[in-house]
Write a protein that holds these residues in place. Structure first.
Motif, PDB file in Angstrom:
ATOM      1  N   SER A   1      -9.416   0.591  -0.811  1.00  0.00           N
ATOM      2  CA  SER A   1      -8.728   1.824  -0.431  1.00  0.00           C
ATOM      3  C   SER A   1      -9.441   2.392   0.785  1.00  0.00           C
ATOM      4  O   SER A   1     -10.643   2.200   0.954  1.00  0.00           O
ATOM      5  CB  SER A   1      -8.782   2.839  -1.580  1.00  0.00           C
ATOM      6  OG  SER A   1      -8.093   2.335  -2.698  1.00  0.00           O
ATOM      7  N   TYR A   2      -8.702   3.096   1.601  1.00  0.00           N
ATOM      8  CA  TYR A   2      -9.247   3.641   2.840  1.00  0.00           C
ATOM      9  C   TYR A   2      -8.948   5.130   2.896  1.00  0.00           C
ATOM     10  O   TYR A   2      -7.839   5.553   2.609  1.00  0.00           O
ATOM     11  CB  TYR A   2      -8.639   2.929   4.052  1.00  0.00           C
ATOM     12  CG  TYR A   2      -8.875   1.447   3.991  1.00  0.00           C
ATOM     13  CD1 TYR A   2     -10.018   0.899   4.549  1.00  0.00           C
ATOM     14  CD2 TYR A   2      -7.977   0.605   3.338  1.00  0.00           C
ATOM     15  CE1 TYR A   2     -10.260  -0.471   4.468  1.00  0.00           C
ATOM     16  CE2 TYR A   2      -8.207  -0.757   3.251  1.00  0.00           C
ATOM     17  CZ  TYR A   2      -9.346  -1.278   3.817  1.00  0.00           C
ATOM     18  OH  TYR A   2      -9.581  -2.627   3.731  1.00  0.00           O
TER      19      TYR A   2
ATOM     20  N   GLU B   1     -18.837   2.788   3.527  1.00  0.00           N
ATOM     21  CA  GLU B   1     -18.242   1.903   2.533  1.00  0.00           C
ATOM     22  C   GLU B   1     -18.776   2.271   1.148  1.00  0.00           C
ATOM     23  O   GLU B   1     -19.969   2.464   0.963  1.00  0.00           O
ATOM     24  CB  GLU B   1     -18.612   0.459   2.858  1.00  0.00           C
ATOM     25  CG  GLU B   1     -18.009  -0.532   1.925  1.00  0.00           C
ATOM     26  CD  GLU B   1     -18.342  -1.955   2.329  1.00  0.00           C
ATOM     27  OE1 GLU B   1     -18.099  -2.848   1.523  1.00  0.00           O
ATOM     28  OE2 GLU B   1     -18.860  -2.168   3.434  1.00  0.00           O
TER      29      GLU B   1
ATOM     30  N   PHE C   1     -18.414   4.963   9.768  1.00  0.00           N
ATOM     31  CA  PHE C   1     -17.669   4.203   8.773  1.00  0.00           C
ATOM     32  C   PHE C   1     -18.563   4.097   7.544  1.00  0.00           C
ATOM     33  O   PHE C   1     -19.693   3.626   7.634  1.00  0.00           O
ATOM     34  CB  PHE C   1     -17.342   2.807   9.311  1.00  0.00           C
ATOM     35  CG  PHE C   1     -16.619   1.945   8.327  1.00  0.00           C
ATOM     36  CD1 PHE C   1     -15.250   2.068   8.163  1.00  0.00           C
ATOM     37  CD2 PHE C   1     -17.298   1.035   7.543  1.00  0.00           C
ATOM     38  CE1 PHE C   1     -14.575   1.284   7.248  1.00  0.00           C
ATOM     39  CE2 PHE C   1     -16.632   0.243   6.633  1.00  0.00           C
ATOM     40  CZ  PHE C   1     -15.263   0.367   6.478  1.00  0.00           C
TER      41      PHE C   1
ATOM     42  N   TYR D   1       0.832  -1.204   0.000  1.00  0.00           N
ATOM     43  CA  TYR D   1       0.000   0.000   0.000  1.00  0.00           C
ATOM     44  C   TYR D   1       0.866   1.253   0.000  1.00  0.00           C
ATOM     45  O   TYR D   1       2.052   1.198   0.315  1.00  0.00           O
ATOM     46  CB  TYR D   1      -0.905   0.026   1.236  1.00  0.00           C
ATOM     47  CG  TYR D   1      -2.205  -0.711   1.051  1.00  0.00           C
ATOM     48  CD1 TYR D   1      -3.384  -0.021   0.860  1.00  0.00           C
ATOM     49  CD2 TYR D   1      -2.250  -2.089   1.047  1.00  0.00           C
ATOM     50  CE1 TYR D   1      -4.583  -0.687   0.684  1.00  0.00           C
ATOM     51  CE2 TYR D   1      -3.438  -2.777   0.866  1.00  0.00           C
ATOM     52  CZ  TYR D   1      -4.598  -2.058   0.683  1.00  0.00           C
ATOM     53  OH  TYR D   1      -5.779  -2.720   0.499  1.00  0.00           O
TER      54      TYR D   1
ATOM     55  N   THR E   1      -3.994   3.309  -0.178  1.00  0.00           N
ATOM     56  CA  THR E   1      -4.407   2.601  -1.381  1.00  0.00           C
ATOM     57  C   THR E   1      -3.304   1.674  -1.867  1.00  0.00           C
ATOM     58  O   THR E   1      -2.134   1.888  -1.554  1.00  0.00           O
ATOM     59  CB  THR E   1      -4.818   3.606  -2.483  1.00  0.00           C
ATOM     60  OG1 THR E   1      -5.378   2.912  -3.584  1.00  0.00           O
ATOM     61  CG2 THR E   1      -3.653   4.447  -2.938  1.00  0.00           C
TER      62      THR E   1
ATOM     63  N   PHE F   1      -9.160   8.521   5.380  1.00  0.00           N
ATOM     64  CA  PHE F   1      -9.305   8.981   6.761  1.00  0.00           C
ATOM     65  C   PHE F   1      -9.356  10.496   6.781  1.00  0.00           C
ATOM     66  O   PHE F   1      -8.449  11.160   6.289  1.00  0.00           O
ATOM     67  CB  PHE F   1      -8.114   8.504   7.611  1.00  0.00           C
ATOM     68  CG  PHE F   1      -7.962   7.007   7.618  1.00  0.00           C
ATOM     69  CD1 PHE F   1      -8.662   6.248   8.537  1.00  0.00           C
ATOM     70  CD2 PHE F   1      -7.120   6.373   6.710  1.00  0.00           C
ATOM     71  CE1 PHE F   1      -8.521   4.866   8.554  1.00  0.00           C
ATOM     72  CE2 PHE F   1      -6.981   4.999   6.719  1.00  0.00           C
ATOM     73  CZ  PHE F   1      -7.684   4.244   7.635  1.00  0.00           C
TER      74      PHE F   1
END
Length: 66
Positions: free
Chosen positions: A37-38, A51, A49, A7, A25, A40
């Motif tokens: 991928s996240y 999605e 959260f 990542y 990512t 924040f």
């Protein structure tokens, strides 16, 4: 640590609102694991959260998720 898992971490800032984000990512060229991928939010975070399972296929879903 992110590189070990394939990542990368990208710092992103929204130009219109100045909100700051960190994006985790998968690296291009690394073995794809398709773990997603996240994103924040760095300030004004809330305990939610969200999605977006198909952000590249469903138009604008990525923008609405963040």
């Amino acid at each position: 640590m992110a590189q070990v898992m394939g990542y990368k971490i990208v710092s992103l800032q929204q130009p219109d609102s100045s909100e700051r984000f960190l994006v985790l990512t998968e690296q291009a060229g690394a073995q794809q694991r398709y773990w997603g991928s996240y994103v924040f939010r760095l300030v004004n975070a809330a305990p939610y959260f969200i999605e977006a399972p198909r952000p590249l296929i469903e138009s604008n879903s990525f923008d609405y998720a963040i």
